[in-house]
Design a protein around this motif. Structure first.
Motif, PDB file in Angstrom:
ATOM      1  N   ALA A  25      12.533   8.122  15.669  1.00  0.00           N
ATOM      2  CA  ALA A  25      11.876   9.360  15.242  1.00  0.00           C
ATOM      3  C   ALA A  25      12.089  10.498  16.231  1.00  0.00           C
ATOM      4  N   LEU A  26      11.750  11.690  15.759  1.00  0.00           N
ATOM      5  CA  LEU A  26      11.654  12.876  16.600  1.00  0.00           C
ATOM      6  C   LEU A  26      10.176  13.167  16.841  1.00  0.00           C
ATOM      7  N   ARG A  27       9.844  13.573  18.034  1.00  0.00           N
ATOM      8  CA  ARG A  27       8.471  13.977  18.359  1.00  0.00           C
ATOM      9  C   ARG A  27       8.417  15.499  18.271  1.00  0.00           C
ATOM     10  N   GLU A  52      -3.120  13.103  16.731  1.00  0.00           N
ATOM     11  CA  GLU A  52      -2.056  13.888  17.380  1.00  0.00           C
ATOM     12  C   GLU A  52      -0.949  12.985  17.927  1.00  0.00           C
ATOM     13  N   ASP A  53      -1.321  11.851  18.520  1.00  0.00           N
ATOM     14  CA  ASP A  53      -0.333  10.959  19.122  1.00  0.00           C
ATOM     15  C   ASP A  53       0.522  10.230  18.076  1.00  0.00           C
ATOM     16  N   GLN A  54       0.142  10.317  16.798  1.00  0.00           N
ATOM     17  CA  GLN A  54       0.900   9.646  15.737  1.00  0.00           C
ATOM     18  C   GLN A  54       1.909  10.564  15.043  1.00  0.00           C
ATOM     19  N   LEU A  55       1.849  11.859  15.294  1.00  0.00           N
ATOM     20  CA  LEU A  55       2.705  12.806  14.570  1.00  0.00           C
ATOM     21  C   LEU A  55       4.161  12.667  14.996  1.00  0.00           C
ATOM     22  N   HIS A  56       5.036  12.468  14.024  1.00  0.00           N
ATOM     23  CA  HIS A  56       6.465  12.303  14.282  1.00  0.00           C
ATOM     24  C   HIS A  56       7.253  12.538  12.996  1.00  0.00           C
ATOM     25  N   SER A  83      24.210  16.764  18.637  1.00  0.00           N
ATOM     26  CA  SER A  83      23.676  18.015  19.164  1.00  0.00           C
ATOM     27  C   SER A  83      22.154  18.034  19.051  1.00  0.00           C
ATOM     28  N   THR A  84      21.550  18.936  19.805  1.00  0.00           N
ATOM     29  CA  THR A  84      20.118  19.162  19.637  1.00  0.00           C
ATOM     30  C   THR A  84      19.858  19.606  18.197  1.00  0.00           C
ATOM     31  N   VAL A  85      18.647  19.419  17.740  1.00  0.00           N
ATOM     32  CA  VAL A  85      18.290  19.852  16.387  1.00  0.00           C
ATOM     33  C   VAL A  85      17.101  20.806  16.463  1.00  0.00           C
ATOM     34  N   ASP A  86      17.051  21.701  15.496  1.00  0.00           N
ATOM     35  CA  ASP A  86      15.916  22.607  15.384  1.00  0.00           C
ATOM     36  C   ASP A  86      14.971  22.052  14.338  1.00  0.00           C
ATOM     37  N   LEU A  87      13.708  21.949  14.688  1.00  0.00           N
ATOM     38  CA  LEU A  87      12.695  21.384  13.805  1.00  0.00           C
ATOM     39  C   LEU A  87      11.603  22.414  13.576  1.00  0.00           C
ATOM     40  N   GLY A  88      11.388  22.758  12.301  1.00  0.00           N
ATOM     41  CA  GLY A  88      10.333  23.683  11.924  1.00  0.00           C
ATOM     42  C   GLY A  88       9.541  23.106  10.767  1.00  0.00           C
ATOM     43  N   ILE A 169      14.685  20.455  19.557  1.00  0.00           N
ATOM     44  CA  ILE A 169      14.330  19.102  20.005  1.00  0.00           C
ATOM     45  C   ILE A 169      15.560  18.530  20.700  1.00  0.00           C
ATOM     46  N   ASP A 170      15.389  18.081  21.941  1.00  0.00           N
ATOM     47  CA  ASP A 170      16.556  17.659  22.719  1.00  0.00           C
ATOM     48  C   ASP A 170      16.653  16.147  22.943  1.00  0.00           C
TER      49      ASP A 170
END
Length: 195
Positions: A25-27, A52-56, A83-88, A169-170
C-alpha cells in the motif's frame, strides 16, 4: 524481517500461527489523512470507521502466506523501479457488496497509480503469486459495513465534494495485518523507495 507469531489472530486456529496476512500500500500524507478524518468525523453510525493509523491506498492485497513466501515477496518488491506518484482525493464512493460493503475516498492520479499497481503485481507473480484479476480502483477505505449500518446515501451526498490536491508519495510499503479485539492493526514490514 517477519516476527514470529506466537499466538493466533482473533478468530484463527493455532494451525494459522505461521501465516502472515500481507498487503502492499501507499500511506497518504498527513494532509490527505486529515481530509479523510474530517469526512469520517461526520459518518453515519453503525459503520466500522477507520482510525488514522489504518488509512492507506492498497496497491495489491496478498492475503495469508507462510513465512518463506512472505520473505520471497519482500525480496521481490525490492526489485521494483518506479517513479514517485502523486496522490490526491476527489469525491467519495460506496462499494455495495452486501455485508462486505464499504465507503471510500476516490484517489487521483489514476494512471500513475495503476502503473505502480501493475509493477507490484508483476513482482509478486515473479515471487510465485497468482496475478491479480480484479479491476484496480485507487481508493482509501474510510468505513466497512457492520450489521447495523444505516443507509450511507446522506453521507455520500454530503461528502461528494471531498477534494485534496495531489501530494507526492516517495515510497510504498509492505504491511502485515494483525487482527485484535480493537480491529485490524497494520504493521509496516518494509518500505520501498520510489523515484
Amino acid at each position: 524481517m517477519f516476527k514470529e507469531n506466537r499466538s493466533p489472530q482473533v478468530g484463527h486456529s493455532t494451525n494459522d500461527i505461521a501465516m502472515h496476512r500481507l498487503f502492499v500500500a501507499l500511506r497518504p500524507s498527513v494532509v490527505l489523512r486529515r481530509h479523510c478524518l474530517d469526512a469520517i468525523a461526520g459518518g453515519p453510525p453503525g459503520w466500522a470507521w477507520q482510525r488514522e493509523d489504518q488509512l492507506h491506498l492498497t496497491l495489491r492485497f496478498i492475503g495469508e502466506v507462510e513465512r518463506p513466501m512472505a520473505e520471497d515477496i519482500a525480496s521481490a518488491l525490492a526489485s521494483i523501479h518506479a517513479s514517485t506518484v502523486d496522490l490526491g482525493l476527489h469525491g467519495v464512493g460506496f462499494f455495495d457488496q452486501g455485508r462486505q460493503g464499504m465507503l471510500f475516498a476516490r484517489a487521483t492520479e489514476r494512471e500513475p497509480l495503476e502503473a505502480l499497481h501493475k509493477k507490484v503485481d508483476r513482482a509478486l507473480v515473479g515471487a510465485g503469486m497468482v496475478p491479480d484479476r480484479r479491476a484496480f480502483l485507487p481508493h482509501i477505505t474510510l468505513a466497512r459495513r457492520r450489521k447495523a449500518a444505516i443507509d450511507p446515501m446522506a453521507w455520500l451526498e454530503a461528502h461528494a465534494g471531498l477534494s485534496a490536491p495531489p501530494e507526492t508519495i516517495d515510497h510504498f510499503i509492505l504491511y502485515e495485518s494483525r487482527l485484535g479485539h480493537e480491529g485490524a492493526y497494520y504493521e509496516a514490514i518494509a518500505e520501498y523507495p520510489l523515484g
